[in-house]
Design a protein around this motif. Structure first.
Motif, PDB file in Angstrom:
ATOM      1  N   SER A 127      30.744  29.629  45.670  1.00  0.00           N
ATOM      2  CA  SER A 127      30.841  30.241  47.098  1.00  0.00           C
ATOM      3  C   SER A 127      31.306  29.264  47.811  1.00  0.00           C
ATOM      4  CB  SER A 127      29.660  30.930  47.445  1.00  0.00           C
ATOM      5  OG  SER A 127      28.551  29.564  47.505  1.00  0.00           O
ATOM      6  N   SER A 128      32.008  29.574  48.960  1.00  0.00           N
ATOM      7  CA  SER A 128      32.592  28.807  49.919  1.00  0.00           C
ATOM      8  C   SER A 128      32.721  29.619  51.416  1.00  0.00           C
ATOM      9  CB  SER A 128      33.808  28.219  49.393  1.00  0.00           C
ATOM     10  OG  SER A 128      34.925  29.379  49.226  1.00  0.00           O
ATOM     11  N   TYR A 129      32.710  28.782  52.407  1.00  0.00           N
ATOM     12  CA  TYR A 129      32.928  29.181  53.919  1.00  0.00           C
ATOM     13  C   TYR A 129      33.758  28.426  54.595  1.00  0.00           C
ATOM     14  CZ  TYR A 129      29.290  26.288  55.855  1.00  0.00           C
ATOM     15  OH  TYR A 129      28.704  25.240  56.070  1.00  0.00           O
ATOM     16  N   LYS A 147      33.888  33.366  51.052  1.00  0.00           N
ATOM     17  CA  LYS A 147      34.417  33.704  49.468  1.00  0.00           C
ATOM     18  C   LYS A 147      33.456  33.607  48.408  1.00  0.00           C
ATOM     19  CE  LYS A 147      38.678  33.041  46.939  1.00  0.00           C
ATOM     20  NZ  LYS A 147      39.733  32.539  46.526  1.00  0.00           N
ATOM     21  N   ASP A 148      33.128  34.345  47.684  1.00  0.00           N
ATOM     22  CA  ASP A 148      32.415  34.187  46.544  1.00  0.00           C
ATOM     23  C   ASP A 148      32.880  34.697  45.381  1.00  0.00           C
ATOM     24  OD1 ASP A 148      29.547  34.264  45.499  1.00  0.00           O
ATOM     25  OD2 ASP A 148      29.832  36.425  45.009  1.00  0.00           O
ATOM     26  N   ILE A 149      33.158  33.904  44.305  1.00  0.00           N
ATOM     27  CA  ILE A 149      33.378  34.095  43.025  1.00  0.00           C
ATOM     28  C   ILE A 149      32.526  34.328  41.994  1.00  0.00           C
ATOM     29  CG2 ILE A 149      35.137  33.178  41.118  1.00  0.00           C
ATOM     30  CD1 ILE A 149      36.666  31.521  43.419  1.00  0.00           C
ATOM     31  N   ASN A 150      32.277  35.601  41.569  1.00  0.00           N
ATOM     32  CA  ASN A 150      31.446  35.869  40.456  1.00  0.00           C
ATOM     33  C   ASN A 150      31.906  35.949  39.038  1.00  0.00           C
ATOM     34  OD1 ASN A 150      29.631  37.634  39.139  1.00  0.00           O
ATOM     35  ND2 ASN A 150      28.281  37.624  40.924  1.00  0.00           N
ATOM     36  N   ARG A 175      30.568  20.533  48.246  1.00  0.00           N
ATOM     37  CA  ARG A 175      31.481  19.723  49.159  1.00  0.00           C
ATOM     38  C   ARG A 175      31.427  20.417  50.393  1.00  0.00           C
ATOM     39  NH1 ARG A 175      32.730  22.180  44.153  1.00  0.00           N
ATOM     40  NH2 ARG A 175      34.020  21.011  42.818  1.00  0.00           N
ATOM     41  N   THR A 176      31.113  19.479  51.432  1.00  0.00           N
ATOM     42  CA  THR A 176      31.080  20.084  52.943  1.00  0.00           C
ATOM     43  C   THR A 176      31.674  19.086  53.845  1.00  0.00           C
ATOM     44  OG1 THR A 176      29.219  20.763  54.530  1.00  0.00           O
ATOM     45  CG2 THR A 176      28.825  18.817  53.199  1.00  0.00           C
ATOM     46  N   LYS A 189      32.063  24.020  50.178  1.00  0.00           N
ATOM     47  CA  LYS A 189      32.332  24.841  48.742  1.00  0.00           C
ATOM     48  C   LYS A 189      31.328  24.372  47.854  1.00  0.00           C
ATOM     49  CE  LYS A 189      36.051  25.608  45.541  1.00  0.00           C
ATOM     50  NZ  LYS A 189      35.447  25.121  44.397  1.00  0.00           N
ATOM     51  N   LYS A 190      30.626  25.318  47.018  1.00  0.00           N
ATOM     52  CA  LYS A 190      29.705  25.021  46.191  1.00  0.00           C
ATOM     53  C   LYS A 190      29.886  25.607  44.909  1.00  0.00           C
ATOM     54  CE  LYS A 190      26.511  25.291  49.832  1.00  0.00           C
ATOM     55  NZ  LYS A 190      24.959  25.742  50.494  1.00  0.00           N
ATOM     56  N   ASP A 191      29.920  24.837  43.871  1.00  0.00           N
ATOM     57  CA  ASP A 191      29.819  25.260  42.481  1.00  0.00           C
ATOM     58  C   ASP A 191      28.612  25.178  41.893  1.00  0.00           C
ATOM     59  OD1 ASP A 191      32.704  26.190  41.486  1.00  0.00           O
ATOM     60  OD2 ASP A 191      33.044  24.368  42.460  1.00  0.00           O
TER      61      ASP A 191
END
Length: 582
Positions: free
Chosen positions: A291-293, A321-324, A213-214, A240-242
């Protein structure tokens, strides 16, 4: 490409004007939008490797008052390859609606659906223990009875524009991307060191789901303070990217007697081809990277002395923000400035200097599940532009230095334990790229046009956790790239509309992909010659393009453990396209 109007290449540190990007520049893909003119175009293509392609482009009005416009692009393609059992069959459907709300505001909605049925991923690489170009161009590790990889790529784009007056404009644009892949990947587990010819092939699942989503909302306009003009730009940029991926189911394909120098295909029965457990969705069984910015940016281009001197000052604050799934979440934030100055020496000449910083996420993790630090970097660029001979020639020369920190490279020491593929990265210290680029375009003779480009790129590793690679050329970099393109249009005659084109590209000082030690893994120099003939008469046109006219064996590749692997380009091949405009 059927839905693409044009591709804009913006060199240098201008990326943050549109998105959160690296300091080397960006390209912007502009898709076809309604024009308000009722028109259409159909094309049909036939080409080498059993290529069949047709496109249709319709443009017009859906309401009598001209407020509701439409554009529809459809494409269908069946395409083989110079490699055995390789294919890529596609279709795309792209409807666009634009509604002119009033004389100041408009809303555009675009939907894109791309479908691809392609041969098993990874089969387009050749492998050998003995070095590059050791196998024929049509070599493949695939089998004719392997299931294809199926991809559905969908996106929705919305754009709202509002003009407050002649000087100020608001733009809001948002997009949603959904990439759904169901397929598999083929990759060798190794080649026997005894005979250097017997390969054990491996195959693994490769299902993926990408959700992006951008959105951007920005205001731009012009203001005056005394005799100084300000071109202002400011806004918000978010994304925001998944990414969900399952590549952790793998098995052997056939036995270890597959002879790369005398391959025999069709000997692996369907019953012995591995199948994958897809009883759960890829969201449930796949690894999820998120990840998102969010960014806020503002820019002022200040014009002095009747616009001869232009000073640009800008800044962007970005939070990442990065969720690992292995190491948890990380949050980072940074302010990145930008400054530039350009001066019009006269009507034909101008010079510029620009400085920019970058702050970009590094999604993913290493083989231990450790997250990566964001990429940081900066770019310095100095350039000169000039028009010659009454505008018949124009040229640009630019010198630059790009520094990037926390760069990722392939981790060759930790392959995937199930598939054997190199899927992990490691974070190195710093890379620095210095170079000079020259672009020249003009008219050699009446009706004979020439485009020349040259790029010198000195890309080196300047810091690394492995000190032995410091000073090495950056993997994938090429020191010298030079290309030219000649076009000749016949003057007014019975054959008006006939055009001949001939172009080449030359590369020298090529490093290999991913790994480079400045020695035996370097790639040979590259030269490719292409040509074309086209004829356009009113609504009817025909084009014939021939690629790799000299039928050279062209490839790029890299060392891979004890092996070398590379990907070949097609030999001499052609495509003929007939188009009709209505």
């Amino acid at each position: 490409m059927s839905m693409v109007e044009r591709i804009e290449f913006v060199k240098g540190p201008a990326g943050f004007m549109l998105a959160n990007g690296e300091p080397s520049g960006f390209y912007n893909v502009v898709t076809k939008k309604p024009s308000g003119i009722t028109k259409g175009e159909a094309s049909f293509s036939l080409g080498s490797f059993e290529t069949y392609r047709t496109t249709l482009d319709l443009d017009g009005k859906l309401s009598k008052d001209g407020k509701l416009l439409y554009r529809l692009n459809v494409m269908g393609q069946l395409k083989g390859s110079h490699r055995d059992f390789e294919y890529n069959n596609r279709y795309s459907i792209v409807p666009v609606l634009k509604y002119q709300i009033d004389n100041k505001s408009s809303l555009t909605l675009e939907y894109t659906h791309q479908f691809s049925e392609m041969s098993v991923i990874g089969s387009n690489y050749a492998f050998s223990n003995n070095g590059y170009a050791d196998l024929p161009r049509n070599f493949t590790t695939a089998e004719p009875n392997l299931d294809p990889t199926i991809i559905h790529d969908q996106s929705v784009l919305g754009i709202f524009e509002h003009f407050f007056n002649e000087k100020w404009k608001l733009t809001a644009q948002m997009a949603y991307f959904n990439y759904d892949q169901v397929g598999q990947s083929i990759w060798p587990w190794g080649i026997s060191s005894v005979d250097n010819r017997s390969m054990q092939r491996g195959i693994s699942v490769w299902d993926a789901l990408g959700l992006n989503r951008t959105g951007q909302i920005f205001l731009n306009g012009t203001a005056q303070t005394g005799g100084i003009t300000h071109n202002l730009l400011g806004g918000i940029d978010m994304s925001k990217k998944d990414y969900f991926a399952d590549f952790n189911q793998g098995a052997a394909l056939g036995d270890s007697t597959f002879n790369i120098y005398n391959p025999v295909y069709g000997t692996v029965p369907v019953a012995e081809i591995p199948t994958w457990d897809r009883s759960r969705s890829v969201r449930e069984r796949g690894v999820n990277y998120n990840s998102s910015y969010s960014s806020f940016y503002v820019q002022d281009e200040i014009k002095f002395f009747q616009d001869k001197l232009r000073l640009t000052l800008a800044g962007r604050y970005t939070t990442l923000k990065d969720i690992n799934p292995y190491s948890g979440s990380t949050d980072d934030g940074k302010f990145t400035p930008r400054a530039g100055v350009s001066y019009s020496i006269n009507k034909q000449s101008s010079a510029y200097f620009v400085y920019d910083q970058a702050f970009v996420a590094n999604p993913g993790s290493d083989w231990q599940g450790k997250s990566f630090d964001p990429i940081t970097g900066n770019n310095l660029e100095l350039g000169f532009k000039k028009n010659w001979m009454g505008g018949r020639w124009n040229s640009t020369i630019a010198a630059y230095r790009i520094t990037k920190n926390n760069v990722l490279t392939t981790d060759v020491d930790h392959p995937n334990p199930i598939t054997g593929q190199l899927v992990y990265s490691r974070q190195t210290g710093q890379q620095q790229v210095e170079g000079v680029e020259v672009d020249i375009k003009g008219e050699l003779l009446p009706h004979l046009d020439l485009i020349l480009n040259y790029a010198y790129t000195d890309a080196k590793v300047t810091k690394d956790s492995d000190e032995s690679v410091v000073g090495n050329q950056v993997p994938g970099a090429t020191k010298h790239i030079q290309n030219g393109w000649l076009s000749y249009n016949l003057p007014k005659s019975a054959l008006k509309g006939l055009k001949f084109s001939l172009g080449y590209q030359y590369q020298a000082g090529r490093s290999s992909w991913y790994i480079f030690d400045n020695s035996e893994s370097s790639l040979p120099n590259y030269f490719r010659l292409d040509g074309g003939v086209s004829y356009q008469s009113g609504a009817f046109g025909v084009t014939v393009n021939v690629n790799n006219l000299l039928d050279k064996y062209l490839y790029s590749g890299s060392p891979y453990g004890e092996m070398y692997y590379w990907q070949t380009e097609a030999g001499r091949n052609a495509r003929m396209t007939v188009n009709y405009r209505f």
